[in-house]
Design a protein around this motif. Structure first.
Motif, PDB file in Angstrom:
ATOM      1  N   LEU A   1      30.037 -13.449  26.494  1.00  0.00           N
ATOM      2  CA  LEU A   1      30.567 -13.056  25.268  1.00  0.00           C
ATOM      3  C   LEU A   1      30.803 -13.570  24.049  1.00  0.00           C
ATOM      4  CD1 LEU A   1      33.520 -10.036  26.709  1.00  0.00           C
ATOM      5  CD2 LEU A   1      31.149 -10.235  25.525  1.00  0.00           C
ATOM      6  N   ASN A   2      31.171 -14.768  24.029  1.00  0.00           N
ATOM      7  CA  ASN A   2      30.781 -15.953  22.996  1.00  0.00           C
ATOM      8  C   ASN A   2      30.417 -17.133  23.425  1.00  0.00           C
ATOM      9  OD1 ASN A   2      33.426 -16.767  23.896  1.00  0.00           O
ATOM     10  ND2 ASN A   2      34.087 -14.958  22.881  1.00  0.00           N
ATOM     11  N   PRO A   3      29.291 -16.879  23.812  1.00  0.00           N
ATOM     12  CA  PRO A   3      28.192 -18.382  23.937  1.00  0.00           C
ATOM     13  C   PRO A   3      28.704 -19.936  23.055  1.00  0.00           C
ATOM     14  CG  PRO A   3      27.098 -16.827  22.856  1.00  0.00           C
ATOM     15  CD  PRO A   3      28.289 -16.419  23.519  1.00  0.00           C
ATOM     16  N   HIS A   4      28.500 -19.613  22.395  1.00  0.00           N
ATOM     17  CA  HIS A   4      28.991 -20.982  21.681  1.00  0.00           C
ATOM     18  C   HIS A   4      30.242 -21.428  21.406  1.00  0.00           C
ATOM     19  CE1 HIS A   4      25.123 -19.119  19.360  1.00  0.00           C
ATOM     20  NE2 HIS A   4      25.098 -20.746  19.602  1.00  0.00           N
ATOM     21  N   PHE A   5      31.557 -20.230  21.479  1.00  0.00           N
ATOM     22  CA  PHE A   5      32.934 -20.434  21.132  1.00  0.00           C
ATOM     23  C   PHE A   5      33.182 -21.737  22.389  1.00  0.00           C
ATOM     24  CE2 PHE A   5      37.480 -19.613  22.173  1.00  0.00           C
ATOM     25  CZ  PHE A   5      37.469 -19.814  20.938  1.00  0.00           C
ATOM     26  N   ALA A   6      32.665 -21.158  24.218  1.00  0.00           N
ATOM     27  CA  ALA A   6      32.721 -21.307  25.012  1.00  0.00           C
ATOM     28  C   ALA A   6      32.237 -22.710  25.329  1.00  0.00           C
ATOM     29  CB  ALA A   6      32.012 -19.839  26.518  1.00  0.00           C
ATOM     30  N   LEU A   7      30.629 -22.650  25.104  1.00  0.00           N
ATOM     31  CA  LEU A   7      29.717 -23.868  24.710  1.00  0.00           C
ATOM     32  C   LEU A   7      30.677 -25.392  24.353  1.00  0.00           C
ATOM     33  CD1 LEU A   7      25.801 -23.426  24.171  1.00  0.00           C
ATOM     34  CD2 LEU A   7      26.999 -24.557  26.006  1.00  0.00           C
ATOM     35  N   VAL A   8      31.256 -24.961  22.800  1.00  0.00           N
ATOM     36  CA  VAL A   8      31.730 -25.862  22.011  1.00  0.00           C
ATOM     37  C   VAL A   8      33.084 -26.607  22.695  1.00  0.00           C
ATOM     38  CG1 VAL A   8      33.882 -26.354  20.284  1.00  0.00           C
ATOM     39  CG2 VAL A   8      31.368 -25.490  20.096  1.00  0.00           C
ATOM     40  N   GLY A   9      33.443 -25.560  23.760  1.00  0.00           N
ATOM     41  CA  GLY A   9      35.047 -25.831  25.235  1.00  0.00           C
ATOM     42  C   GLY A   9      36.238 -24.878  24.239  1.00  0.00           C
ATOM     43  N   GLY A  10      35.583 -23.508  23.913  1.00  0.00           N
ATOM     44  CA  GLY A  10      36.902 -22.974  23.452  1.00  0.00           C
ATOM     45  C   GLY A  10      38.221 -23.504  23.065  1.00  0.00           C
ATOM     46  N   GLN A  11      39.235 -22.884  22.533  1.00  0.00           N
ATOM     47  CA  GLN A  11      40.361 -23.007  20.735  1.00  0.00           C
ATOM     48  C   GLN A  11      40.865 -24.016  20.929  1.00  0.00           C
ATOM     49  OE1 GLN A  11      40.939 -20.080  18.943  1.00  0.00           O
ATOM     50  NE2 GLN A  11      41.728 -22.144  18.118  1.00  0.00           N
ATOM     51  N   GLU A  12      40.858 -24.655  22.699  1.00  0.00           N
ATOM     52  CA  GLU A  12      41.505 -26.907  22.326  1.00  0.00           C
ATOM     53  C   GLU A  12      40.139 -27.388  21.687  1.00  0.00           C
ATOM     54  OE1 GLU A  12      42.246 -30.216  25.904  1.00  0.00           O
ATOM     55  OE2 GLU A  12      42.496 -27.683  26.486  1.00  0.00           O
TER      56      GLU A  12
END
Ligand code: HEM
Length: 138
Positions: A9-20
């Motif tokens: 759903l959110n490939p870039h957000f997940a790829l970066v490593g999420g909120q942390e």
């Protein structure tokens, strides 16, 4: 939600490593802005207390990467050119901003190719925000 579904759903957000990871990028970004001599000019545009600005950029970048839409829920459309209009932003200010972001990404995002893609996207936004009279087609 299954993390694999979230990543689709959110490939870039997940790829970066999420909120942390986004939070760390923003903390490092402002730490660099606070310390790099090249960034003294843009640091001076900000309030002495960077806390509130950090909180806003964390929400903005999370949303920009495809994560939670907290920024627009709280602040509406980003209207970044309008929100930066009060500051004089030319190539030197743009490049100082990008220098801080490059340093922050190097500390948090391990994939070099992905870092390069993010920097290209940041360049486009930073250059669009630039409001010096020279060299703008508008
Ligand atoms: C080009 C050089 C840039 C300079 C000198 C600059 C400077 C600033 C300053 C002084 C503020 C106000 C901070 C505050 O009120 O606490 C601000 C706000 C902000 N900037 Fe930048 N900025 C630049 C580029 C960017 C870029 C490339 C992005 C996005 C990728 C960005 C995203 C934001 C956001 C989201 C805010 C907060 C907007 C809001 O109030 O909702 N800026 N910036």
């Amino acid at each position: 939600m299954d993390p694999r579904t979230a990543a689709q759903l959110n490939p870039h957000f997940a790829l970066v490593g999420g909120q942390e990871a986004v939070d760390r990028i923003v903390d490092e970004f402002y730490r660099l802005m606070d310390t790099l001599p090249e960034a003294a000019g843009i640091r001076a545009m900000h309030e002495p207390d960077l806390g509130p600005t950090k909180a806003v950029l964390k929400k903005y970048l999370s949303e920009w990467l495809g994560g939670p839409k907290t920024y627009s829920a709280e602040r509406g459309h980003p209207r970044l050119r309008m929100r930066h209009a009060a500051f004089s932003i030319g190539p030197a200010e743009r490049d100082a901003w990008l220098l801080c972001m490059k340093g922050a990404l190097e500390l948090v995002v391990t994939d070099e190719q992905f870092r390069g893609q993010l920097m290209q996207a940041f360049f486009k936004t930073a250059d669009w925000i630039r409001n010096d009279p020279q060299g703008r087609p508008s």
